[in-house]
Design a protein around this motif. Structure first.
Motif: not given
Length: 139
Positions: A82-90
């Motif tokens: 989830f943390a990895r997905q949340q930072q896809l744009n940054k």
């Protein structure tokens, strides 16, 4: 920690219960107060921060946005994903890794600051808490 405890903890976190928790209700107070306390220890000489048991990365993201090199570790692979997905744009968190707070594969003194909030909450047996604290101490 007993296997049953580990299973229950993973079921809770893998189910996404922590997603958004610090953005609503009393979680907002917890987040702001924790940030205030953590800020007391941030120095110019602080470069690397380990967020051990950091769940979905709320504190890791905040610290990374402040410019620190942050390594997020959590027992739940779902929380890490989830943390990895949340930072896809940054992409801001330097490393995200599924790991047990009682046994991290890191060189001694490889972090300037170590957050160990989640594990100290969940590890209820003294010997397990001591293991996690010893591991964090040498990080």
């Amino acid at each position: 920690m007993l296997e049953k405890d580990t299973h229950e903890i993973l079921a809770y976190y893998d189910g996404g219960a922590e997603i958004g928790r610090l953005e609503r209700g009393i979680g907002k107070i917890e987040l702001e107060r924790s940030k205030e306390i953590i800020s007391r220890y941030l120095r110019e000489s602080t470069h690397v921060i380990y967020d051990i048991g950091g769940g979905v990365g709320v504190y890791s993201s905040w610290l990374a946005e402040l410019g620190y090199e942050v390594h997020l570790f959590d027992l739940s692979s779902q929380a890490i994903e989830f943390a990895r997905q949340q930072q896809l744009n940054k992409p801001i968190i330097s490393k995200l890794e599924t790991a047990d707070a009682r046994n991290l594969d890191r060189k001694d003194e490889s972090a300037d600051i170590v957050l160990l909030m989640g594990p100290l909450y969940h590890l209820t047996e003294q010997k397990e808490r001591v293991k996690a604290l010893q591991e964090a101490r040498v990080s």
